[in-house]
Design an enzyme around this catalytic site. Sequence first.
Site, PDB file in Angstrom:
ATOM      1  N   GLY A  10       6.893   4.386   8.245  1.00  0.00           N
ATOM      2  CA  GLY A  10       6.049   5.563   8.436  1.00  0.00           C
ATOM      3  C   GLY A  10       6.290   6.160   9.807  1.00  0.00           C
ATOM      4  O   GLY A  10       7.357   5.971  10.402  1.00  0.00           O
ATOM      5  N   SER A  11       5.287   6.845  10.312  1.00  0.00           N
ATOM      6  CA  SER A  11       5.467   7.582  11.565  1.00  0.00           C
ATOM      7  C   SER A  11       5.505   6.644  12.775  1.00  0.00           C
ATOM      8  O   SER A  11       4.921   5.556  12.756  1.00  0.00           O
ATOM      9  CB  SER A  11       4.334   8.586  11.729  1.00  0.00           C
ATOM     10  N   THR A  12       6.145   7.119  13.815  1.00  0.00           N
ATOM     11  CA  THR A  12       6.247   6.335  15.053  1.00  0.00           C
ATOM     12  C   THR A  12       4.861   6.103  15.648  1.00  0.00           C
ATOM     13  O   THR A  12       4.555   5.015  16.143  1.00  0.00           O
ATOM     14  CB  THR A  12       7.176   7.070  16.043  1.00  0.00           C
ATOM     15  N   GLU A  13       4.014   7.123  15.539  1.00  0.00           N
ATOM     16  CA  GLU A  13       2.661   7.006  16.101  1.00  0.00           C
ATOM     17  C   GLU A  13       1.902   5.834  15.473  1.00  0.00           C
ATOM     18  O   GLU A  13       1.341   4.976  16.172  1.00  0.00           O
ATOM     19  CB  GLU A  13       1.948   8.326  15.797  1.00  0.00           C
ATOM     20  N   GLY A  53       3.239   3.378  13.741  1.00  0.00           N
ATOM     21  CA  GLY A  53       4.003   2.160  14.026  1.00  0.00           C
ATOM     22  C   GLY A  53       3.591   1.549  15.362  1.00  0.00           C
ATOM     23  O   GLY A  53       3.418   0.328  15.482  1.00  0.00           O
ATOM     24  N   LYS A  83       0.846  -1.209   0.000  1.00  0.00           N
ATOM     25  CA  LYS A  83       0.000   0.000   0.000  1.00  0.00           C
ATOM     26  C   LYS A  83       0.874   1.250   0.000  1.00  0.00           C
ATOM     27  O   LYS A  83       1.526   1.564   0.980  1.00  0.00           O
ATOM     28  CB  LYS A  83      -0.920   0.057   1.229  1.00  0.00           C
ATOM     29  N   CYS A 131      13.478  10.326   6.874  1.00  0.00           N
ATOM     30  CA  CYS A 131      13.399   9.787   8.243  1.00  0.00           C
ATOM     31  C   CYS A 131      14.726   9.927   8.972  1.00  0.00           C
ATOM     32  O   CYS A 131      14.762  10.163  10.168  1.00  0.00           O
ATOM     33  CB  CYS A 131      12.998   8.326   8.181  1.00  0.00           C
ATOM     34  N   GLU A 172      10.279  15.168  15.667  1.00  0.00           N
ATOM     35  CA  GLU A 172      10.577  15.093  14.230  1.00  0.00           C
ATOM     36  C   GLU A 172       9.694  16.094  13.480  1.00  0.00           C
ATOM     37  O   GLU A 172       8.480  16.080  13.621  1.00  0.00           O
ATOM     38  CB  GLU A 172      10.281  13.680  13.723  1.00  0.00           C
TER      39      GLU A 172
HETATM   40  P1  NAD Z   1       2.257   7.770   8.315  1.00  0.00           P
HETATM   41  O1  NAD Z   1       2.615   6.868   9.431  1.00  0.00           O
HETATM   42  O2  NAD Z   1       1.192   8.764   8.524  1.00  0.00           O
HETATM   43  O3  NAD Z   1       1.828   6.922   7.044  1.00  0.00           O
HETATM   44  C1  NAD Z   1       2.623   5.895   6.517  1.00  0.00           C
HETATM   45  C2  NAD Z   1       1.753   4.920   5.794  1.00  0.00           C
HETATM   46  O4  NAD Z   1       0.885   4.282   6.733  1.00  0.00           O
HETATM   47  C3  NAD Z   1       0.833   5.524   4.738  1.00  0.00           C
HETATM   48  O5  NAD Z   1       0.753   4.637   3.662  1.00  0.00           O
HETATM   49  C4  NAD Z   1      -0.494   5.641   5.465  1.00  0.00           C
HETATM   50  O6  NAD Z   1      -1.609   5.632   4.613  1.00  0.00           O
HETATM   51  C5  NAD Z   1      -0.472   4.404   6.337  1.00  0.00           C
HETATM   52  N1  NAD Z   1      -1.260   4.498   7.561  1.00  0.00           N
HETATM   53  C6  NAD Z   1      -1.646   5.612   8.237  1.00  0.00           C
HETATM   54  N2  NAD Z   1      -2.316   5.269   9.358  1.00  0.00           N
HETATM   55  C7  NAD Z   1      -2.349   3.910   9.392  1.00  0.00           C
HETATM   56  C8  NAD Z   1      -2.875   2.965  10.320  1.00  0.00           C
HETATM   57  N3  NAD Z   1      -3.494   3.342  11.423  1.00  0.00           N
HETATM   58  N4  NAD Z   1      -2.703   1.651  10.048  1.00  0.00           N
HETATM   59  C9  NAD Z   1      -2.034   1.230   8.947  1.00  0.00           C
HETATM   60  N5  NAD Z   1      -1.518   2.098   8.032  1.00  0.00           N
HETATM   61  C10 NAD Z   1      -1.669   3.419   8.258  1.00  0.00           C
HETATM   62  O7  NAD Z   1       3.628   8.430   7.904  1.00  0.00           O
HETATM   63  P2  NAD Z   1       3.918   9.440   6.736  1.00  0.00           P
HETATM   64  O8  NAD Z   1       3.491  10.779   7.218  1.00  0.00           O
HETATM   65  O9  NAD Z   1       3.377   8.943   5.455  1.00  0.00           O
HETATM   66  O10 NAD Z   1       5.506   9.335   6.602  1.00  0.00           O
HETATM   67  C11 NAD Z   1       6.359  10.072   7.342  1.00  0.00           C
HETATM   68  C12 NAD Z   1       6.952   9.240   8.455  1.00  0.00           C
HETATM   69  O11 NAD Z   1       7.623   8.087   7.925  1.00  0.00           O
HETATM   70  C13 NAD Z   1       8.022  10.003   9.200  1.00  0.00           C
HETATM   71  O12 NAD Z   1       7.846   9.841  10.572  1.00  0.00           O
HETATM   72  C14 NAD Z   1       9.311   9.341   8.740  1.00  0.00           C
HETATM   73  O13 NAD Z   1      10.365   9.468   9.639  1.00  0.00           O
HETATM   74  C15 NAD Z   1       8.897   7.945   8.522  1.00  0.00           C
HETATM   75  N6  NAD Z   1       9.829   7.256   7.609  1.00  0.00           N
HETATM   76  C16 NAD Z   1      10.686   6.323   8.120  1.00  0.00           C
HETATM   77  C17 NAD Z   1      11.607   5.673   7.291  1.00  0.00           C
HETATM   78  C18 NAD Z   1      12.560   4.656   7.848  1.00  0.00           C
HETATM   79  O14 NAD Z   1      13.150   3.921   7.055  1.00  0.00           O
HETATM   80  N7  NAD Z   1      12.749   4.586   9.142  1.00  0.00           N
HETATM   81  C19 NAD Z   1      11.627   5.965   5.925  1.00  0.00           C
HETATM   82  C20 NAD Z   1      10.743   6.916   5.434  1.00  0.00           C
HETATM   83  C21 NAD Z   1       9.838   7.556   6.298  1.00  0.00           C
END
Ligand code: NAD
Length: 468
Positions: A222-225, A227, A167, A278, A375
Amino acid sequence: MLKSEYGLFIGGRFVEPKSGQTFRTINPATEEAIATVSDAGEADVARAVDAARKALPKWSKTRPAERAKILFRIARRIQERSRELAVLESMNGGKPIKESRDEDLPLVAQHFFHHAGWCDKLDYAFAGAKPQPVGVCGQIIPWNFPLLMAAWKLAPALACGNTCVLKPAETTPLTALMLAEILQECGLPDGVVNIVTGGPDAGRAITALAAKGKIDKIAFTGSTEVGKAIAKTLAGSGVKLTLELGGKSPNIVFADAALDQAVEGVVSGIWFNQGHVCCAGSRLFIEESIHEDFIDRLRNRMRSLRVGDPLDKNTDVGAINSKAQLATIQRYLKAGSDEGAEKFEVACDLPKKGFWCRPCIFTGVQPSHTIAREEIFGPVLSVMTFRTPEEAVQRANNTTYGLSAGVWTEKAARALEMSNRLNAGVVWLNTFNRFDASAPFGGYKESGFGREGGRQGLSAYVKLGGGR
Ligand code: NAD
């Protein structure tokens, strides 16, 4: 070629979403719509998971050399279509074309090449442990490196004989959909990769199916929240999980460093991809004795940064990925000033339409300030100082995150000592933001767990027998 409408990529073809829902994906530099994309509902995600399950027995038993052949073909096709993919990545995400062309796309192809090479060598990578595919993988990715994150997820999973439901993020679905076309062209069997576009609800549908035992592994970036929410959903389910989350990475400059080179490293550390990285070096620690000199050099360098049209090959800093992300960054800019830090930003005209933020630095930042702790995911650098290496380590490690760090020094012994003591998954010495498919990437603490890339990254996609 770009289409005006996209279905969901399920079972090897583009299908209409059962949800009946679609959304328009825009160019953040112009706010104009680029294409209409399907918004997957629960039934669509379930259909994609069924397709992946159906394709699993054959793909997991496909001769490794045959899997390799297909992955090599995908890598080469990505190279052949790299201009098209780079332009689309910049149009949909806002990043400068020189980055998508020279950084993202070469790395995307490299990930497929690298993992193609592993297909028939897994028995050596995990000697004596009889590696087997994990099964169906649910992979959820963010918007900052859309195609690269797709490659980081798909290439190792496919090399190990798994099938996938991917996704993409809601603001940047297009290059993943173009990749779907490439997978078709390269003869990847139907259902081995399924791509469902949509927002958080589609992501939640994937993790909910995993919690019910329909998916064997979840890989999330994605975001820590989010995750943490996924970890909670899957707790006790036995589903294999890797989380690549946020960061607040330190970039540490010692007085003995080659300062102009360090300035370049700081620039690429925080303004690469508008700071939507990130592992961005968003906390700069400068040895106190060179603070003034270094800040002067940095400000001078900032004056030559070109902000604007992502498709102009001279652009250094492109558009912020979305209106929502711009609002988040603006909240942090206000917090920085309200809490007493001093802002310096590049004086430049910004385009009238689109989402823009001038690259900026805050000096006089205290470790307790919001902009030193959270962040921002934007082109904003928080500058602090230190007097001794001990203090540098303490301040750098004083964070809930642990994704990356940078050290600038001409003393090799100091570089090695620092790299041992910094709590980060990657420590760059006299460079920053360098990636390679053979080098494992991942975090500690709230930056997540698991590694992507190299032999270590493969272990997330295999079950090991033979007592390991
Ligand atoms: P996000 O967590 O909002 O979204 C990431 C993905 O998760 C999207 O596809 C979103 O649609 C999906 N998503 C959102 N809520 C969800 C839920 N409750 N259950 C399942 N999926 C859900 O993050 P973002 O704003 O898209 O990305 C930015 C974040 O990603 C930053 O915190 C960044 O540091 C992190 N990031 C980390 C790495 C790494 O390798 N550590 C790489 C790139 C980005």
